[in-house]
Design an enzyme around this catalytic site. Structure first.
Site, short mmCIF file in Angstrom:
data_model
loop_
_atom_site.label_atom_id
_atom_site.label_comp_id
_atom_site.label_asym_id
_atom_site.label_seq_id
_atom_site.Cartn_x
_atom_site.Cartn_y
_atom_site.Cartn_z
N CYS A 271 0.80 -1.24 0.00
CA CYS A 271 0.00 0.00 0.00
C CYS A 271 0.83 1.28 0.00
O CYS A 271 0.77 2.05 -0.96
CB CYS A 271 -0.91 0.01 1.22
SG CYS A 271 -2.09 -1.34 1.20
N ILE A 272 1.58 1.52 1.08
CA ILE A 272 2.18 2.83 1.30
C ILE A 272 3.19 3.22 0.20
O ILE A 272 3.21 4.38 -0.22
CB ILE A 272 2.82 2.93 2.72
CG1 ILE A 272 1.85 2.40 3.78
CG2 ILE A 272 3.23 4.36 3.05
CD1 ILE A 272 0.53 3.12 3.89
#
Ligand SMILES: NC(=O)c1ccc[n+]([C@@H]2O[C@H](COP(=O)([O-])OP(=O)(O)OC[C@H]3O[C@@H](n4cnc5c(N)ncnc54)[C@H](O)[C@@H]3O)[C@@H](O)[C@H]2O)c1
Length: 438
Positions: A271-272
């Site tokens: 994600c990040i």
């Protein structure tokens, strides 16, 4: 609409989940536990076989989760996408990676939507859960479905509801993490809210799919930017001889206005490191730069290089070149106590040190061996055994992930040199002359 609403409230709706990975499998289990008949869809036949054999391929969720699917409400898993017509609600949880030039790769969403379109029938609710830029649901998903001649809000219903999973966390699960839900139109939104309310503790309706899409990106951008901030603080404070971990702990005693983030060797996970760039790409359409995202990306992506530079200097101070030195990396997973290695900075660390001629091995109690990865191929490495003797045999131990399973005192007592990117050595006793923060 009434028919589907009744099926949801009476729990006679069949819920189909497409993409049975870190997000899709626990989501499917949550609906199954709530009493809904569920069908899991995936292109990976090995996952489908495992589910039929009551074996979980996601270590942190355990076999019990899969065994439970075989009791209670009906459950099936299949690679046959024609069976999507059996589902009343279809939840899409497929990957949304970046392409070579950091552009969104929506091919998984597109293929999945096309598969749904082929089996589409009136009365179905389709919810996109994959993280993506605002307007994806309306601009990519809706036209592909409506091409079948069915109208959204009238014949079929479409919404976006982002997943907020944090794999490995014990205190939060799909069940008790509040769920944002935004429809393409009010009726779609209402039906999607009703569906999630039947299975999840708290549902937060928002006014549109776009708000839900953008909220998810804001959450992840917030993390990326704050992690970059503490990574920058780490580099500055380390150069000043100040312990960044103690500084963060001290600042975190403020009861308001500060949330602690922790530095590391770089960003990892699905994600990040990825999601913020979805907004960067879309923002170009409205002629806007996303400077915070770009700067955070620059700092976070620079961390593995910083760590290797610190390690190289520490070896140099001991009269050793990087070339030919034996280095042990502790932790291949991108975060503690999970087996998820996606985008893990450990791989870049290994690659950089190997490029400089070091002989690099790794230990990770959760990752017995490396497997094929998009960027790195298969390194063909196996986790080495960790003993006082084996540790003493390396010129340097590089701490990349702070798994709870590690005995840090043992590492501190036997390693010749330790480069610590996680503040793992803070509690150990004895001399710290051989410990370097990075
Ligand atoms: N992992 C997380 O912690 C997390 C948290 C929040 C949001 N997300 C988002 O959720 C989405 C899914 O992520 P994930 O971590 O579950 O990924 P994953 O790789 O664990 O799972 C994706 C699954 O989709 C399957 N798949 C791929 N193409 C398919 C297709 N065409 N049809 C059917 N199945 C297909 C894969 O085989 C895999 O099982 C992504 O958009 C991600 O950004 C992930």
């Amino acid at each position: 609409m009434e028919k589907l609403a009744h099926k949801i409230s009476s729990r006679s709706a069949v819920v189909g989940v497409i993409g049975l990975g870190y997000v899709g499998l626990p989501l499917l289990a949550t609906f199954h536990r709530a009493g809904f008949a569920t069908i899991g869809f995936d292109v990976d036949s090995k996952k489908i076989e495992s589910l039929h054999a009551k074996r979980n391929y996601l270590q942190h969720l355990g076999d019990e989760l899969v065994c439970a699917l075989h009791t209670g409400a009906a459950f099936d898993a299949t690679c046959d996408f024609a069976r999507l017509s059996e589902a009343d609600a279809i939840l899409i949880c497929v990957p949304t990676p970046l392409g070579k030039h950091l552009e969104p790769d929506l091919s998984y969403i597109e293929k999945t939507t096309d598969a749904i379109a082929k089996a589409l029938r009136p009365g179905q609710l389709i919810v996109l859960e994959s993280t993506t830029y605002p307007c994806t649901t309306r601009e990519i998903v809706v036209p592909r479905l409506e091409a079948r001649g069915l109208k959204v809000g009238q014949d079929i219903y479409v919404a976006f509801s982002p997943e907020r999973e944090d794999p490995g966390r014990k205190d939060f699960s799909t069940q008790n993490i509040p769920k944002l839900v935004g429809g393409i139109d009010p009726i779609s939104g209402e039906l999607a809210v009703a569906l999630y309310r039947a299975a999840v503790d708290e549902v937060v309706p928002v006014s549109s799919a776009e708000v839900a899409e953008a909220a998810k990106l804001l959450e992840n951008i917030y993390r990326a930017v704050n992690i970059a901030l503490v990574n920058e603080m780490k580099m500055v404070l380390t150069a000043m001889g100040i312990d960044v971990w103690e500084v963060i702990r001290a600042a975190a005693t403020k009861p308001f206005g500060f949330q602690a983030f922790y530095p590391g060797p770089g960003l990892g996970g699905h994600c990040i490191p990825i999601d913020p760039f979805y907004l960067t790409w879309k923002a170009r359409e409205v002629g806007m730069p996303t400077r915070f995202i770009e700067l955070a990306g620059e700092i976070n992506h620079g961390m593995p290089g910083y760590v290797v530079e610190r390690l190289s200097r520490a070896l140099n101070d001991r009269g050793k070149p990087m070339k030919g030195s034996r280095i042990l990396v502790l932790g291949l997973a991108y975060k503690p106590d999970v087996d998820d290695v996606r985008e893990s900075p450990s791989f870049e660390l290994i690659e950089r040190m190997t490029d400089l001629g070091a002989i690099v091995e790794y230990n990770d109690p959760h990752v017995p061996q490396t497997h094929f990865m998009r960027h790195y191929g298969d390194l063909g490495l196996k986790s080495v055994v960790l003993t006082p003797q084996s540790i003493a045999g390396y010129d340097c131990v590089l701490i990349a992930t702070h798994h709870k399973a590690y005995d840090w005192q043992m590492v501190a007592d036997h390693a010749q040199l330790i480069v610590d990117t996680r503040g793992a050595m803070r509690g150990v006793k004895g001399s710290s002359d051989h410990i370097v923060s990075a």
